[in-house]
Design a protein around this motif. Sequence first.
Motif, PDB file in Angstrom:
ATOM      1  N   LYS A  18      45.920 -10.215  -1.093  1.00  0.00           N
ATOM      2  CA  LYS A  18      46.722 -11.272  -0.464  1.00  0.00           C
ATOM      3  C   LYS A  18      46.873 -11.081   1.043  1.00  0.00           C
ATOM      4  O   LYS A  18      46.893 -12.041   1.789  1.00  0.00           O
ATOM      5  N   SER A  19      46.991  -9.827   1.480  1.00  0.00           N
ATOM      6  CA  SER A  19      47.185  -9.570   2.912  1.00  0.00           C
ATOM      7  C   SER A  19      46.056  -8.740   3.504  1.00  0.00           C
ATOM      8  O   SER A  19      45.976  -8.572   4.719  1.00  0.00           O
ATOM      9  N   GLY A  20      45.210  -8.189   2.652  1.00  0.00           N
ATOM     10  CA  GLY A  20      44.132  -7.331   3.131  1.00  0.00           C
ATOM     11  C   GLY A  20      44.479  -5.858   3.082  1.00  0.00           C
ATOM     12  O   GLY A  20      43.640  -5.010   3.360  1.00  0.00           O
ATOM     13  N   ASN A  21      45.729  -5.546   2.738  1.00  0.00           N
ATOM     14  CA  ASN A  21      46.169  -4.155   2.721  1.00  0.00           C
ATOM     15  C   ASN A  21      47.301  -4.026   1.706  1.00  0.00           C
ATOM     16  O   ASN A  21      48.270  -4.789   1.761  1.00  0.00           O
ATOM     17  N   LEU A  22      47.188  -3.067   0.811  1.00  0.00           N
ATOM     18  CA  LEU A  22      48.201  -2.896  -0.236  1.00  0.00           C
ATOM     19  C   LEU A  22      49.574  -2.623   0.355  1.00  0.00           C
ATOM     20  O   LEU A  22      50.573  -3.223  -0.046  1.00  0.00           O
ATOM     21  N   TYR A  23      49.659  -1.747   1.347  1.00  0.00           N
ATOM     22  CA  TYR A  23      50.955  -1.374   1.919  1.00  0.00           C
ATOM     23  C   TYR A  23      51.576  -2.538   2.676  1.00  0.00           C
ATOM     24  O   TYR A  23      52.792  -2.726   2.648  1.00  0.00           O
ATOM     25  N   GLU A  24      50.743  -3.328   3.330  1.00  0.00           N
ATOM     26  CA  GLU A  24      51.253  -4.512   4.022  1.00  0.00           C
ATOM     27  C   GLU A  24      51.791  -5.520   2.998  1.00  0.00           C
ATOM     28  O   GLU A  24      52.853  -6.109   3.193  1.00  0.00           O
ATOM     29  N   SER A  25      51.063  -5.692   1.897  1.00  0.00           N
ATOM     30  CA  SER A  25      51.518  -6.598   0.840  1.00  0.00           C
ATOM     31  C   SER A  25      52.860  -6.144   0.282  1.00  0.00           C
ATOM     32  O   SER A  25      53.774  -6.953   0.087  1.00  0.00           O
ATOM     33  N   LEU A  26      52.986  -4.847   0.015  1.00  0.00           N
ATOM     34  CA  LEU A  26      54.236  -4.324  -0.527  1.00  0.00           C
ATOM     35  C   LEU A  26      55.379  -4.457   0.481  1.00  0.00           C
ATOM     36  O   LEU A  26      56.525  -4.716   0.098  1.00  0.00           O
ATOM     37  N   HIS A  27      55.064  -4.303   1.751  1.00  0.00           N
ATOM     38  CA  HIS A  27      56.082  -4.473   2.794  1.00  0.00           C
ATOM     39  C   HIS A  27      56.558  -5.926   2.826  1.00  0.00           C
ATOM     40  O   HIS A  27      57.767  -6.191   2.939  1.00  0.00           O
ATOM     41  N   ILE A  28      55.621  -6.861   2.700  1.00  0.00           N
ATOM     42  CA  ILE A  28      55.972  -8.280   2.689  1.00  0.00           C
ATOM     43  C   ILE A  28      56.866  -8.587   1.489  1.00  0.00           C
ATOM     44  O   ILE A  28      57.890  -9.274   1.613  1.00  0.00           O
ATOM     45  N   THR A  81      63.268  -8.045  -6.433  1.00  0.00           N
ATOM     46  CA  THR A  81      61.885  -7.565  -6.279  1.00  0.00           C
ATOM     47  C   THR A  81      60.948  -8.309  -7.220  1.00  0.00           C
ATOM     48  O   THR A  81      59.805  -8.621  -6.848  1.00  0.00           O
ATOM     49  N   ASN A  82      61.404  -8.612  -8.436  1.00  0.00           N
ATOM     50  CA  ASN A  82      60.576  -9.377  -9.368  1.00  0.00           C
ATOM     51  C   ASN A  82      60.332 -10.792  -8.848  1.00  0.00           C
ATOM     52  O   ASN A  82      59.213 -11.302  -8.901  1.00  0.00           O
ATOM     53  N   LEU A  83      61.395 -11.426  -8.349  1.00  0.00           N
ATOM     54  CA  LEU A  83      61.259 -12.765  -7.791  1.00  0.00           C
ATOM     55  C   LEU A  83      60.305 -12.762  -6.593  1.00  0.00           C
ATOM     56  O   LEU A  83      59.441 -13.633  -6.479  1.00  0.00           O
ATOM     57  N   ALA A  84      60.481 -11.785  -5.716  1.00  0.00           N
ATOM     58  CA  ALA A  84      59.654 -11.707  -4.512  1.00  0.00           C
ATOM     59  C   ALA A  84      58.181 -11.483  -4.856  1.00  0.00           C
ATOM     60  O   ALA A  84      57.296 -12.106  -4.263  1.00  0.00           O
ATOM     61  N   MET A  85      57.910 -10.619  -5.821  1.00  0.00           N
ATOM     62  CA  MET A  85      56.520 -10.363  -6.206  1.00  0.00           C
ATOM     63  C   MET A  85      55.894 -11.618  -6.819  1.00  0.00           C
ATOM     64  O   MET A  85      54.748 -11.939  -6.525  1.00  0.00           O
ATOM     65  N   GLU A  86      56.651 -12.330  -7.655  1.00  0.00           N
ATOM     66  CA  GLU A  86      56.138 -13.572  -8.249  1.00  0.00           C
ATOM     67  C   GLU A  86      55.819 -14.590  -7.162  1.00  0.00           C
ATOM     68  O   GLU A  86      54.774 -15.236  -7.187  1.00  0.00           O
ATOM     69  N   GLU A  87      56.736 -14.755  -6.209  1.00  0.00           N
ATOM     70  CA  GLU A  87      56.505 -15.694  -5.112  1.00  0.00           C
ATOM     71  C   GLU A  87      55.277 -15.287  -4.302  1.00  0.00           C
ATOM     72  O   GLU A  87      54.458 -16.128  -3.939  1.00  0.00           O
ATOM     73  N   PHE A  88      55.141 -14.009  -4.040  1.00  0.00           N
ATOM     74  CA  PHE A  88      54.014 -13.507  -3.249  1.00  0.00           C
ATOM     75  C   PHE A  88      52.693 -13.754  -3.966  1.00  0.00           C
ATOM     76  O   PHE A  88      51.735 -14.242  -3.375  1.00  0.00           O
ATOM     77  N   MET A  89      52.648 -13.450  -5.250  1.00  0.00           N
ATOM     78  CA  MET A  89      51.412 -13.611  -6.015  1.00  0.00           C
ATOM     79  C   MET A  89      51.072 -15.087  -6.242  1.00  0.00           C
ATOM     80  O   MET A  89      49.914 -15.436  -6.403  1.00  0.00           O
ATOM     81  N   ASP A  90      52.082 -15.955  -6.216  1.00  0.00           N
ATOM     82  CA  ASP A  90      51.860 -17.398  -6.369  1.00  0.00           C
ATOM     83  C   ASP A  90      51.660 -18.095  -5.021  1.00  0.00           C
ATOM     84  O   ASP A  90      51.714 -19.324  -4.949  1.00  0.00           O
TER      85      ASP A  90
END
Length: 105
Positions: A18-28, A81-90
């Motif tokens: 999604k962002s090109g970097n796992l740590y950046e994605s997790l930070h987002i 965190t669950n809501l944020a991850m769902e929003e990010f992945m969607d």
Amino acid sequence: MAVNPSIITRDLDKVAEKSGNLYESLHIVAQRAKQISLATKEELNNKLSEFASTVDNLEEVFENKEQIEISKFYERMPKPTNLAMEEFMDDKVHFRNPNIDSEEE
């Protein structure tokens, strides 16, 4: 928003994609979770402030069923965190990297 409250195994490659970097994605996701948490906390505090009492006398304080129901409702909500991850992945979270964006201009 219907989010599965149970633990979900995530494909880290898809998260990183999604962002090109796992740590950046997790930070987002973490930043979005913080936003959701603050908004939810403010909403809950506003609802509970209606029940605020200036009485400190223990005999005069009584259980308020509405207040308890409101608290239980918020306890049952999915974690931020669950809501944020769902929003990010969607793809519902808009994000940008100011360092990269300024280099492109």
